[in-house]
Design an enzyme around this catalytic site. Sequence first.
Site, PDB file in Angstrom:
ATOM      1  N   ASP D  17       0.687  -1.328  -0.028  1.00  0.00           N
ATOM      2  CA  ASP D  17       0.091   0.127   0.302  1.00  0.00           C
ATOM      3  C   ASP D  17       0.707   1.283  -0.012  1.00  0.00           C
ATOM      4  OD1 ASP D  17      -1.889  -1.924   0.281  1.00  0.00           O
ATOM      5  OD2 ASP D  17      -3.109  -0.843   1.833  1.00  0.00           O
ATOM      6  N   ARG D  99       0.552   6.663  17.244  1.00  0.00           N
ATOM      7  CA  ARG D  99       0.521   7.538  16.087  1.00  0.00           C
ATOM      8  C   ARG D  99       1.358   8.870  16.352  1.00  0.00           C
ATOM      9  NH1 ARG D  99       0.332   3.528  13.161  1.00  0.00           N
ATOM     10  NH2 ARG D  99      -1.603   2.607  12.728  1.00  0.00           N
ATOM     11  N   ASP D 128      -7.015   6.691  12.444  1.00  0.00           N
ATOM     12  CA  ASP D 128      -5.627   6.782  12.232  1.00  0.00           C
ATOM     13  C   ASP D 128      -5.261   8.164  11.539  1.00  0.00           C
ATOM     14  OD1 ASP D 128      -4.577   5.007  14.017  1.00  0.00           O
ATOM     15  OD2 ASP D 128      -4.573   3.346  12.301  1.00  0.00           O
ATOM     16  N   SER D 182      -7.245  -7.127   8.479  1.00  0.00           N
ATOM     17  CA  SER D 182      -6.262  -6.075   8.318  1.00  0.00           C
ATOM     18  C   SER D 182      -5.650  -5.860   9.880  1.00  0.00           C
ATOM     19  CB  SER D 182      -6.355  -4.550   7.784  1.00  0.00           C
ATOM     20  OG  SER D 182      -7.043  -4.263   8.657  1.00  0.00           O
TER      21      SER D 182
END
Lengths: 406, 406, 406, 406
Positions: D17, D99, D128, D182
């Site tokens: 990705d 994050r 996110d 995922s």
Amino acid sequence: MADSIKKVVLAYSGGLDTSVILKWLQTEYGCEVVTFTADLGQGEELEPARAKALMLGIKPENIFIDDLREEFVKDFVFPMMRANALYEGLYLLGTSIARPLIAERQIEIAKAVGADAVSHGATGKGNDQVRFELGYYALSPDIRIIAPWREWSLNSREALIAFAEQHQIPVAKDKRGESPFSTDANLLHTSSEGKVLEDPWEEVPDYVYSRTDHPEEAPDAPEYITVDFERGDAVAINGEGLSPAALLAKLNELGKRHGIGRLDLLENRFVGMKSRGMYETPGGTILHIAHRGIEQITLDRGAAHLKDELMPKYAELIYNGFWFAPEREMLQAAIDHSQDKVTGTVRLKLYKGNVGVVGRKSPYSLYSAGIVTFEDDRGAYDQRDAAGFIRLNALRLRLLGRRDGR
Amino acid sequence: MADSIKKVVLAYSGGLDTSVILKWLQTEYGCEVVTFTADLGQGEELEPARAKALMLGIKPENIFIDDLREEFVKDFVFPMMRANALYEGLYLLGTSIARPLIAERQIEIAKAVGADAVSHGATGKGNDQVRFELGYYALSPDIRIIAPWREWSLNSREALIAFAEQHQIPVAKDKRGESPFSTDANLLHTSSEGKVLEDPWEEVPDYVYSRTDHPEEAPDAPEYITVDFERGDAVAINGEGLSPAALLAKLNELGKRHGIGRLDLLENRFVGMKSRGMYETPGGTILHIAHRGIEQITLDRGAAHLKDELMPKYAELIYNGFWFAPEREMLQAAIDHSQDKVTGTVRLKLYKGNVGVVGRKSPYSLYSAGIVTFEDDRGAYDQRDAAGFIRLNALRLRLLGRRDGR
Amino acid sequence: MADSIKKVVLAYSGGLDTSVILKWLQTEYGCEVVTFTADLGQGEELEPARAKALMLGIKPENIFIDDLREEFVKDFVFPMMRANALYEGLYLLGTSIARPLIAERQIEIAKAVGADAVSHGATGKGNDQVRFELGYYALSPDIRIIAPWREWSLNSREALIAFAEQHQIPVAKDKRGESPFSTDANLLHTSSEGKVLEDPWEEVPDYVYSRTDHPEEAPDAPEYITVDFERGDAVAINGEGLSPAALLAKLNELGKRHGIGRLDLLENRFVGMKSRGMYETPGGTILHIAHRGIEQITLDRGAAHLKDELMPKYAELIYNGFWFAPEREMLQAAIDHSQDKVTGTVRLKLYKGNVGVVGRKSPYSLYSAGIVTFEDDRGAYDQRDAAGFIRLNALRLRLLGRRDGR
Amino acid sequence: MADSIKKVVLAYSGGLDTSVILKWLQTEYGCEVVTFTADLGQGEELEPARAKALMLGIKPENIFIDDLREEFVKDFVFPMMRANALYEGLYLLGTSIARPLIAERQIEIAKAVGADAVSHGATGKGNDQVRFELGYYALSPDIRIIAPWREWSLNSREALIAFAEQHQIPVAKDKRGESPFSTDANLLHTSSEGKVLEDPWEEVPDYVYSRTDHPEEAPDAPEYITVDFERGDAVAINGEGLSPAALLAKLNELGKRHGIGRLDLLENRFVGMKSRGMYETPGGTILHIAHRGIEQITLDRGAAHLKDELMPKYAELIYNGFWFAPEREMLQAAIDHSQDKVTGTVRLKLYKGNVGVVGRKSPYSLYSAGIVTFEDDRGAYDQRDAAGFIRLNALRLRLLGRRDGR
């Protein structure tokens, strides 16, 4: 976006801006426009809005004009007053509290006339767009919303007036120039912001005030009034029973005369910026103070302190437009539960901008002169109890002190 | 209880009550008495307390008289003002905030002179006994505390005066009768309660006010002042830098002149009862309003709203006497963390009981006229962003609406 | 204190301690004793209490034995479970929640029989005395309360047994020695504390556990169950509808078998000290987890987060004994308001001390697979909306960043 | 949007990705791409990311690979653990907390290399994107942000792979098909969501778990460990001092072996929808329980309860991405202030999915066996004090009871 809207309900004031929106909706979306004009006590005639709508081609059956004053005060202002709500410590939320009612009625009309969209005249930088639209979505999740100020290109006064002239919308002479500030008004308050108010170091000019007399020009003698409450809501002034809207109107008159309820505020908008506004809330200020007064004598400490802790979040929810959110309703349930015995009379002194409680009494008073003084108190208070009370409250501090040895 | 105390430090005002306590401690406990008299700005001469203590047989080295005014304002009043603390929405905590400092100094003296006990003149029905004693215990966990009002039998004015006469304590003529109310004063405020104030429906008589001029008699012209802040604390008035105590004294003078800071309150005591008091906090009221004003322009919304949510608990802790508790310190740490850029100038209008912010400016201003208006805003605000903002905020309400179909 | 009590209602278990209290009340106060024995699911026969009371001279009409199990679960445990209440993050409040019901019924009996006092067997260092007495006072403000453990001198096991023998109270052989720990039990939990548990560094000995099988000895295969909820309350297990008490009993059986619900806790008592206890709450632990599970799928985020913010205070109120306080009721009103659609089924896995939600479904689900995935979502989610959402949420942080330049 | 970006720093994992994003940025924006790959303990080799970046045409000086594990645990995980943070009562925030560190470092690199934009691979429906972008904006208010998933049209697996093939990006065979779920991983946790997890009624399939052994397959014998804390942070396991990252890795190993830290959660995203995820937080779960254990013995009740009240808001702030917001920092200041004496040792039992405290000790213990038991307690506890304590706590309830007469 300009696709497939068939019928839209517009919150319509009859003024230039919403008249331009009306026409823009017709031309841009090619849809049928339904106008909704509400009397929330803003102090303007509503029939001219009807005439103007007709002139702009709205069918008579598509023109809705409602007097919502009693509903506004009874179902919105009063519940909020029960909470002693102040946004950022000072603001009585006069604009915020009107939006959910407008949204609610607008959606009712949309359902009644089979409209697939609603529209409003709030700009893209303010809180009102959020308040309107959260209300719309909560009450009609699949409604289409048209917010012209976020979509169109008429972003200057000139463009707006050019559009109006092009579409035969009459423009009053005094609306041609830029207004030195913009206002919003209802039975609870008038707000002013923009232009001359944008420098937060400059004092608000005298001419901005419209709803209250200048304290300096208010009567030299104080005026005393009483407000009666029942279960948390004001029901009478000076002993005269009044409907919610009539009562607030009467308080507004009293507050106006004595210069009460002005607020110069620099506040934080939900959309992320600070803005400076000036608020005039004459009757609401008196009501707020009076409600605190009646709670002082009727509300238990635990209930009162919980209310104080919950209030900032409650006020924030209203400010941000979450009137119809479950958490606002939960807080309201808690607050309303506390108001069952908030009944009695408050006496207030009004004087040149000041409003203060000078007396309160209640058939449900929790104040006991007998306990506070040293007279016979039916054994309710033994001063020696205080020693034990203090020692157990202190125990954890003593253990800390022994450990940490300050 | 009357066992084995060797030396006790008494919070001594020099007045009749604490003089009786002094003598009672000597006779009842047969212990050495150390007097501690603090100047917290209550506006009384302290040297007479020394003379009186000497006369009552206190050794010169056992007489402590301290000027704590600067410490009081700097380390107690200012931190509390940073929190915008109001108890029950209205009260600026003038009495509550003075107690921990007195307790702290009293314990320091007790440690210095090797005393095994401390004593105070607070009654058994009030909050002050709790505040003093929680302070004592937190700072000296094993200290003995003597609270005469909870122990002795001198519970009437007559008994007190009889005891005084019996022990050659001079009784001023004007102290023979019952005072129509009792007061407590310091640099922050004067409180009055009891007797003529006990009927909460009766207006506070004019003669009870001692610290502020009547608003009706205040100047007919408003006065404008500026207050400068640095990191959350006031540092200058009208541009003139002042020490904390001098600054508060100056604000008191201004507030007094304009009749600012009166509060008639029916409040909930920590010991479980309601009481009615009247507070005069002239300078503190101005400071409170001014601090809100400077925060408006310098404090982020998230910080400001968190402060508002924490404030009621913080105020309750101070009111209840938990100044030295870890949770008060934790809240203070959070509050102080927010004050780093609370620097700038507030302009205020004082007029017949009113105080309001009319302007604020700061080198750390978060207000951006450029964003609020429609001018170029460096791309910080795109009105179309509002649509997404609203739609995601509305998503949960829409899901609810679909489920519950109002 | 030993004056003028005519009739006292004693919370009577039939055990040695409360039998001694019974006799002590008769001899010390010379008053008529009414016994009240409640079945809260503690798992003991109650009829022996009747026989013992008769033997100790209580008139048959003065013996009250009530099965309160359904009321306990329905009106106390379930409302608390709706709140997801945990004291200090971990404790399910099994003892705390039983006390108000006992107090309530005891006061009802006192009113019915015309008693002027109530009495209980809780000690002077614990929380239970507070919980009982706050309940008594709230429901009968002028009741007299006799707390023998705070009054008498029978403060050692020996003194107690000597008193028993002196007054012909039978002492079972296994009660002669000191028990190595003390317990409290009801349908929700069993607590153990004292003696062998007093060193918080020592692991709780195996023999202390009475209500749950050791996880190590639990079945090697997991067991799956379903719990159905209606409006926030559990109503069925594995599809079988059960009354509140029967449902909790069934969950206890399941939890016991799988070793679920043990907690070794060092907690803070309301009276100011820390204490170490061991709790076994087999069914309650399953119920707590299951309720969180059903809320996950049916409760709006705003409601859920508000509940989480209010929970610690709610739990503290119950722990401290304020069940009947207005602020507990206010919080309950808020919580209950949120439970209207908390209906559906939770599937749980039970295995050797673990309980976890593995599935949840509801006719009122707010979960939308269609929105979360990338399939057609009826226009509810446009990913581009996220940009605006983020930018407006970021706006204040950007203004801060520009000012403070990290 | 595709205008005038010169240099962009991309959060690059080396996977398919972000490799597509890399190429898309080059082609769509024609800008220089700088890659940033962080080791947060996700358990993957980072050097392949370098090779792949080089292969995709990134200049060597534009490839940044940093080992941030120690910083991650020390400056992000540990502060959060001090707060006992749980989102929605259960979730340890393993993704959320990573994050801000990535955003922070990414901005540092952008400043160092003179980039005018940053980019990430988070989708438009998740949290996110918010967390990354709030971090970017807070730290670099005028940075440009490129969020390809919200911009491009590669919204299906097929389109993505077609783009990859078209641009010579190697696609591993096992990446050709859709992954059944995922994941995100770092030293604190692994999260899994999507596809096979989207039906919240279906149990998470066994093969989804990657980070913990199945409890059923964990050792049949419990394992006991000790964790030492200093000022709120874990510093040693079984007496062995370890760096923050090494300590968490060790706890992960222990937790994995015993099947600890699995959570099946249906949670509320900040962007307004509910989603179902599965989290494995082996070491973090142990740490969380252990920290509560050490606080039990060292933290004052007032501090502990304040922490519990603040925690939900703190957790929400982290979940929503407001790590760098002033209100998170204020709460952290309060929390950190409380941890000064949170030092000592916790003993834990690990067994087949369970982790529980079985013992705790501290040089700063506030637990006093002497006070809890009936031994000599230096006068700290007089049982008679409890009577006064209760009576004053009850006073307001009695006044209410007299008024309302339940």
